[in-house]
Design a protein around this motif. Structure first.
Motif, mmCIF file in Angstrom:
data_model
loop_
_atom_site.group_PDB
_atom_site.id
_atom_site.type_symbol
_atom_site.label_atom_id
_atom_site.label_comp_id
_atom_site.label_asym_id
_atom_site.label_seq_id
_atom_site.Cartn_x
_atom_site.Cartn_y
_atom_site.Cartn_z
ATOM 1 N N UNK A 1 0.846 -1.425 0.048
ATOM 2 C CA UNK A 1 0.112 -0.013 0.009
ATOM 3 C C UNK A 1 0.834 1.236 0.026
ATOM 4 N N UNK A 2 2.110 1.246 0.780
ATOM 5 C CA UNK A 2 2.658 2.265 0.706
ATOM 6 C C UNK A 2 3.931 2.666 -0.296
ATOM 7 N N UNK A 3 4.147 1.491 -1.048
ATOM 8 C CA UNK A 3 5.273 1.598 -2.078
ATOM 9 C C UNK A 3 5.157 2.652 -3.057
ATOM 10 N N UNK A 4 6.226 3.221 -3.260
ATOM 11 C CA UNK A 4 6.313 4.271 -4.351
ATOM 12 C C UNK A 4 6.908 3.760 -5.730
ATOM 13 N N UNK A 5 7.187 2.777 -5.490
ATOM 14 C CA UNK A 5 7.792 1.863 -6.980
ATOM 15 C C UNK A 5 7.453 0.498 -6.790
ATOM 16 N N UNK A 6 7.549 -0.549 -7.805
ATOM 17 C CA UNK A 6 7.147 -1.596 -7.728
ATOM 18 C C UNK A 6 8.013 -2.669 -7.175
ATOM 19 N N UNK A 7 7.340 -3.130 -6.308
ATOM 20 C CA UNK A 7 7.794 -4.209 -5.319
ATOM 21 C C UNK A 7 7.436 -5.652 -5.734
ATOM 22 N N UNK A 8 8.471 -6.747 -6.096
ATOM 23 C CA UNK A 8 8.047 -8.031 -6.641
ATOM 24 C C UNK A 8 7.445 -8.991 -5.437
ATOM 25 N N UNK B 1 -6.991 -10.255 2.150
ATOM 26 C CA UNK B 1 -7.264 -9.186 1.533
ATOM 27 C C UNK B 1 -8.369 -9.266 0.447
ATOM 28 N N UNK B 2 -8.390 -10.377 -0.284
ATOM 29 C CA UNK B 2 -9.412 -10.704 -1.226
ATOM 30 C C UNK B 2 -8.889 -10.561 -2.557
ATOM 31 N N UNK B 3 -7.911 -10.065 -2.862
ATOM 32 C CA UNK B 3 -7.110 -10.247 -4.135
ATOM 33 C C UNK B 3 -5.735 -10.849 -3.885
ATOM 34 N N UNK B 4 -5.035 -11.101 -5.213
ATOM 35 C CA UNK B 4 -3.329 -11.504 -4.926
ATOM 36 C C UNK B 4 -2.740 -10.295 -4.792
ATOM 37 N N UNK B 5 -1.640 -10.346 -4.242
ATOM 38 C CA UNK B 5 -0.648 -9.170 -3.982
ATOM 39 C C UNK B 5 -0.405 -8.478 -5.437
ATOM 40 N N UNK B 6 -0.325 -9.224 -6.218
ATOM 41 C CA UNK B 6 -0.143 -8.593 -7.808
ATOM 42 C C UNK B 6 -1.195 -7.551 -8.072
ATOM 43 N N UNK B 7 -2.227 -8.229 -7.873
ATOM 44 C CA UNK B 7 -3.873 -7.216 -8.204
ATOM 45 C C UNK B 7 -3.798 -6.167 -7.286
ATOM 46 N N UNK B 8 -3.420 -6.322 -5.912
ATOM 47 C CA UNK B 8 -3.499 -5.238 -5.026
ATOM 48 C C UNK B 8 -2.432 -4.339 -5.285
ATOM 49 N N UNK B 9 -1.326 -4.734 -5.723
ATOM 50 C CA UNK B 9 -0.158 -3.700 -6.333
ATOM 51 C C UNK B 9 -0.493 -2.648 -7.399
ATOM 52 N N UNK B 10 -1.491 -3.699 -8.272
ATOM 53 C CA UNK B 10 -1.746 -2.695 -9.551
ATOM 54 C C UNK B 10 -2.752 -1.848 -9.052
ATOM 55 N N UNK C 1 -4.274 3.816 -8.389
ATOM 56 C CA UNK C 1 -4.579 4.935 -7.502
ATOM 57 C C UNK C 1 -3.661 5.995 -7.363
ATOM 58 N N UNK C 2 -2.339 5.565 -7.396
ATOM 59 C CA UNK C 2 -1.236 6.790 -7.307
ATOM 60 C C UNK C 2 -1.177 7.715 -8.699
ATOM 61 N N UNK C 3 -1.400 6.904 -9.819
ATOM 62 C CA UNK C 3 -1.531 7.271 -11.044
ATOM 63 C C UNK C 3 -2.696 8.311 -11.072
ATOM 64 N N UNK C 4 -3.797 7.862 -10.889
ATOM 65 C CA UNK C 4 -4.884 8.917 -10.727
ATOM 66 C C UNK C 4 -4.662 10.157 -9.884
#
Length: 125
Positions: free
Chosen positions: A22-29, A52-61, A66-69
């Motif tokens: 949630x707090x990442x400013x860049x992509x974390x694998x 959480x209800x979604x995979x970590x990759x989906x959550x990251x996306x 949200x950050x891009x918006x």
């Protein structure tokens, strides 16, 4: 996760992984996050999705979208290439495709439409 009186206990390490995404400013694998927790990728993916209800990759996306918006709302669509690189996309077209997948329209169209709507609620100066 352990069960206590029928409830699933939320693991503190998992809570940390949710915060990290949630707090990442860049992509974390997923693999680097799993490694930092001392877990396998499979365990992280399974527990993350369970709680959480979604995979970590989906959550990251979702977080990246949200950050891009937010960036578009503050700086406009003129710097799409810069936005793409700032948020870990290989290029602008990858960012636009993912944005379109979430918003149903391009970042430029989204920006133009959202600003027209906000102008309806702006009180004169």
């Amino acid at each position: 996760a352990k069960r206590l009186n029928g409830a699933v206990r939320f693991d503190e390490k998992l809570a940390g992984s949710v915060d990290a995404f949630a707090e990442m400013s860049e992509h974390v694998s997923v693999s680097s996050l799993a490694s930092s927790l001392g877990w396998s990728e499979r365990k992280l993916e399974r527990d993350f999705k369970k709680f959480v209800g979604v995979s970590p990759k989906v959550f990251s996306r979702i977080n990246r979208f949200s950050a891009i918006v937010h960036s578009l709302e503050t700086s406009g669509p003129a710097k799409l290439l810069e936005h793409a690189h700032n948020y870990g996309y290989y290029d602008q077209s990858h960012m636009i495709n993912e944005f379109r997948g979430f918003a149903g329209e391009s970042p430029t169209t989204f920006y133009q439409r959202s600003h027209r709507l906000s102008e309806l609620f702006t009180v004169g100066e």
